[in-house]
Enzyme design. Structure first.
Site, PDB file in Angstrom:
ATOM      1  N   HIS A  93       0.836  -1.209   0.000  1.00 58.18           N
ATOM      2  CA  HIS A  93       0.000   0.000   0.000  1.00 58.18           C
ATOM      3  C   HIS A  93       0.872   1.262   0.000  1.00 58.18           C
ATOM      4  O   HIS A  93       2.000   1.236   0.504  1.00 58.18           O
ATOM      5  CB  HIS A  93      -0.870   0.054   1.267  1.00 58.18           C
ATOM      6  CG  HIS A  93      -1.969  -0.961   1.327  1.00 58.18           C
ATOM      7  ND1 HIS A  93      -2.209  -1.713   2.452  1.00 58.18           N
ATOM      8  CD2 HIS A  93      -2.894  -1.316   0.414  1.00 58.18           C
ATOM      9  CE1 HIS A  93      -3.255  -2.506   2.222  1.00 58.18           C
ATOM     10  NE2 HIS A  93      -3.683  -2.288   0.999  1.00 58.18           N
ATOM     11  N   CYS A 150      -3.134   0.481   9.495  1.00 57.09           N
ATOM     12  CA  CYS A 150      -4.121  -0.499   8.990  1.00 57.09           C
ATOM     13  C   CYS A 150      -5.092  -0.957  10.066  1.00 57.09           C
ATOM     14  O   CYS A 150      -6.203  -1.389   9.765  1.00 57.09           O
ATOM     15  CB  CYS A 150      -3.439  -1.773   8.502  1.00 57.09           C
ATOM     16  SG  CYS A 150      -2.181  -1.562   7.312  1.00 57.09           S
TER      17      CYS A 150
HETATM   18  N1  GLY Z   1      -2.609  -8.900   5.107  1.00 64.36           N
HETATM   19  C1  GLY Z   1      -3.058  -7.615   4.820  1.00 64.36           C
HETATM   20  C2  GLY Z   1      -3.438  -7.455   3.402  1.00 64.36           C
HETATM   21  O1  GLY Z   1      -2.858  -8.131   2.563  1.00 64.36           O
HETATM   22  O2  GLY Z   1      -4.303  -6.701   3.070  1.00 64.36           O
END
Ligand code: GLY
Length: 260
Positions: free
Chosen positions: A168, A255
């Site tokens: 991300h 996250c």
């Molecule tokens: N394990 C977090 C993701 O891949 O979104």
């Protein structure tokens, strides 16, 4: 300018199935569930130390990655945008977050991205009035365009940033405030971040670039001394918390919560 005052966070208790969470970091080993729960509790305490109330949602075993609630919604100053998570095993998580969002936002302030657009909230970085959106394996151009149309309706803007090497955008760049970013890897040379004061996080500490600034404090992952040192040098009040179990399934500090 007065700093935005955060009041709420939403988190979700990790499921036992988080051991099967998507990962590119299998070399770090399997998640130790009991330790993950302890770290999650400490993470909640760290959020609370900034003065917010934390709503804790129950674990959802059918979604191994569902503790990473940031990916399923983007909370803006004008409403909540439910994303359309780009990993098939995660897509159903968006339905699971809606009841919690409805406790905080009226129906007309909840917006929804639609197929074929996809987006993970981990790709969305707000800097002042503009969202920097990673175009990644999870967030596509259609998702970005839908998102930009919504935020332009709020008088905000969005720009796209390619993400090629990591999961991300916010895995590698986070806004600290005061014109400063923590930045690593592929983003160091991206022109979108020229003009910011950059701390280039060394590669071996790249995970530490993902921090949370909230209500005058900065939450950092413990174990990344160059990040903590730089933030202290810049004069910030930091809170360290250990997220090493979440690192094993590619999850960072941001996250694990929605913050607003
Ligand atoms: N394990 C977090 C993701 O891949 O979104």
């Amino acid at each position: 300018m007065n700093e935005y005052r955060y009041q709420h966070c939403i988190v979700r208790t990790p499921s036992h199935s988080c051991l099967e969470g998507i990962t590119t970091s299998a070399f770090l080993g399997k998640v130790d569930y009991e330790n993950a729960i302890r770290q999650h509790e400490a993470y909640i305490r760290a959020l609370e130390q900034t003065g917010v109330r934390v709503k804790v949602l129950p674990a959802r075993e059918e979604f191994p990655d569902s503790c990473f609630v940031e990916d399923v919604a983007v909370i803006t100053p004008y409403g909540a945008i439910v994303t359309n998570p780009g990993a098939p095993s995660r897509n159903g998580e968006k339905e699971a977050i809606i009841p919690a969002l409805k406790e905080f936002f009226p129906e007309e302030k909840i917006y929804y991205l639609q197929n074929p657009g996809t987006m993970d909230g981990g790709d969305v970085l707000l800097i002042e009035n503009c969202y920097y959106v990673g175009i990644s394996r999870r967030t596509n151009v259609d998702g970005f365009c839908q998102f930009r149309e919504i935020v332009r309706g709020f008088g905000m803007d969005a720009v796209a940033v390619p993400v090629t090497d990591i999961l991300h955008l916010k895995t590698g760049v986070v806004y600290v405030g005061e014109g400063r970013v923590l930045i690593s890897g592929e983003f160091i040379r991206r022109p979108e971040f020229d003009g910011f004061e950059k701390f280039e996080v060394p590669e071996e500490e790249a995970y530490g670039a993902n921090i949370i600034r909230m209500n005058g404090k900065i939450i950092v992952a413990s174990g990344y001394p160059s990040v903590s040192r730089k933030l202290r040098e810049w004069g910030y009040d930091i809170i360290e918390t250990d997220t090493s179990e979440y690192k094993k399934i590619d999850g960072g500090l941001t996250c694990l919560s929605l913050r607003f």
